[in-house]
Design a protein around this motif. Structure first.
Motif, short mmCIF file in Angstrom:
data_model
loop_
_atom_site.label_atom_id
_atom_site.label_comp_id
_atom_site.label_asym_id
_atom_site.label_seq_id
_atom_site.Cartn_x
_atom_site.Cartn_y
_atom_site.Cartn_z
N GLY A 129 79.83 27.22 71.01
CA GLY A 129 80.69 26.76 69.92
C GLY A 129 79.92 26.35 68.68
N ALA A 130 78.58 26.26 68.78
CA ALA A 130 77.83 25.71 67.63
C ALA A 130 76.57 26.49 67.25
N VAL A 131 76.34 27.65 67.86
CA VAL A 131 75.12 28.39 67.47
C VAL A 131 75.39 29.66 66.66
N TYR A 132 76.58 30.24 66.79
CA TYR A 132 76.81 31.52 66.14
C TYR A 132 77.08 31.35 64.64
N SER A 133 76.76 32.39 63.86
CA SER A 133 76.99 32.37 62.41
C SER A 133 78.49 32.31 62.11
N VAL A 134 78.81 31.75 60.97
CA VAL A 134 80.20 31.74 60.51
C VAL A 134 80.60 33.19 60.20
N ARG A 137 82.14 38.27 64.69
CA ARG A 137 83.28 38.84 65.42
C ARG A 137 83.77 37.85 66.48
N VAL A 138 85.10 37.79 66.64
CA VAL A 138 85.72 36.94 67.66
C VAL A 138 86.58 37.81 68.56
N THR A 143 75.15 38.84 71.56
CA THR A 143 74.27 39.55 70.62
C THR A 143 74.60 39.23 69.16
N ALA A 144 75.66 38.47 68.90
CA ALA A 144 76.05 38.14 67.52
C ALA A 144 74.95 37.29 66.87
N SER A 285 86.83 30.05 67.19
CA SER A 285 85.75 30.08 68.18
C SER A 285 86.29 30.59 69.51
N CYS A 286 85.76 31.70 69.93
CA CYS A 286 86.13 32.25 71.24
C CYS A 286 84.98 33.15 71.68
N LEU A 287 84.62 33.06 72.94
CA LEU A 287 83.43 33.75 73.43
C LEU A 287 83.81 35.03 74.16
#
Ligand SMILES: NC(=O)c1ccc[n+]([C@@H]2O[C@H](COP(=O)([O-])OP(=O)(O)OC[C@H]3O[C@@H](n4cnc5c(N)ncnc54)[C@H](O)[C@@H]3O)[C@@H](O)[C@H]2O)c1
Length: 319
Positions: A129-134, A137-138, A143-144, A285-287
């Motif tokens: 929830g806190a490492v991926y760039s703004v 893709r959701v 790999t993002a 935010s969705c993984l």
């Protein structure tokens, strides 16, 4: 995975919300567990609640390296689950030095002690929830690109990098799990972290849940038992192909929908109250959890409504 036993495990942060659930599961499977926790947020009561009361407890701050190394050497764990962390995002912004002290330097101490003891594997904990760039893709795959907005996300990502460095330089077998929003029994409903617990507690008290912003912001809610199961799977997977895996439900749920679902489970007609949004809050935010499911052989996650009923049942026992 069923029936496979880990003889001895250290769980750092094992007296906390996710850690104590994992400890309970390990104890039920016959694992001897050493919990390393400074009890800054966790508690012995958590361990008793989850069935992990028979675990040994070393009340210790992971920033203090010497005794950590000695304890690992004496206990001789097969697996180390590293969950101890400073988890408060707002605190991390005002006190990044303190945050990094626990999340970066403390993690280096844990990886170092595990290396020196020759453990079979370390399962490290990070955040999806806190490492991926703004704007990625959701649902977001592992790999993002990463570009944490908070100091907390930065320290967790730095710990992931150190895990990878220990793997390359020292041969440590370490995997990282990036969780979505973990919820369920044991999460402090008064705390800052868990919107599920906060909404449940308010609705049970006959109060309207408070939504910051328009409620269209989305999260990936994953039940704490699924997070614990993912840890076990990560520890036991014979040859996982990937070193970083997302742990979530793979379902995108808006905060508004969450409030409505909890009200529906309770049979309440209390509508949420909307207040001004909080600056800097992640919008979506969705993984993407397909890789983790394939790599670690995870079962389907608990459906959200079942998990909410379970959480409500637990919060009722507190009242
Ligand atoms: N709960 C979530 O939604 C979520 C989401 C993503 C990642 N995570 C990660 O999962 C892990 C567990 O989080 P949680 O929600 O159970 O939080 P928690 O605060 O309940 O558990 C963390 C535990 O670490 C202990 N701890 C803190 N600082 C310590 C130190 N210096 N030395 C030793 N112990 C220390 C605390 O006492 C606590 O028991 C953390 O690594 C967190 O970053 C949690």
């Amino acid at each position: 995975m069923d029936g496979a036993v880990i003889p001895r495990a250290v769980v750092t942060g094992g007296a906390g919300f996710v850690g104590s659930t994992l400890v309970g599961e390990l104890v039920r499977r016959g694992t001897r567990v050493l919990v390393v926790d400074d009890l800054s947020r966790g508690s012995v009561a958590n361990l008793h609640r989850t069935g992990g009361g028979s675990a040994e407890l070393l009340r210790h701050d992971i920033r203090d390296r010497g005794p950590l190394k000695t304890a690992f050497a004496a206990f001789e764990p097969d697996v180390v689950f590293h969950l101890a962390a400073q988890i408060d995002v707002r605190f991390s912004m005002s006190e990044p030095f303190q945050d990094a002290g626990v999340n970066v330097l403390g993690s280096i101490n844990v990886f170092g002690a595990a290396t020196a003891t020759g453990v079979r594997r370390v399962v490290n904990t990070s955040t999806g929830g806190a490492v991926y760039s703004v704007g990625v893709r959701v649902p977001t795959p592992e790999t993002a690109p990463t570009a944490p907005e908070s100091a907390y996300g930065t320290s967790k990502l730095a710990a992931e990098s150190y895990a990878e460095w220990f793997r390359r330089a020292e041969g440590l077998d370490v995997l990282t799990l990036r969780y979505g929003n973990v919820y369920g029994p044991g999460q402090d409903p008064r705390g800052e972290a868990g919107v599920v617990g906060i909404f449940c507690a308010r609705l049970l008290a006959g109060e309207r849940p408070v939504i910051f912003g328009d409620g269209a912001q989305t999260r990936d809610f994953v039940h704490v038992r699924d997070a614990a199961a993912a840890n076990l799977a990560a520890a036991l997977a014979p040859a996982p192909r990937h070193r970083v895996n997302n742990i979530g439900s793979g379902r995108e749920t808006s905060v508004r929908d969450l409030a409505d679902r909890i009200a529906a489970v309770l049979g309440s007609d209390l509508a949420p109250e909307f207040v001004a949004g909080r600056p800097g809050e992640v919008r979506r935010s969705c993984l993407d959890v397909r890789r983790a499911r394939a790599d670690l052989g995870l079962a389907a996650p608990l459906p959200l409504d079942e998990g909410l009923a379970d959480t409500l049942g637990w919060i009722r026992t507190l009242r």
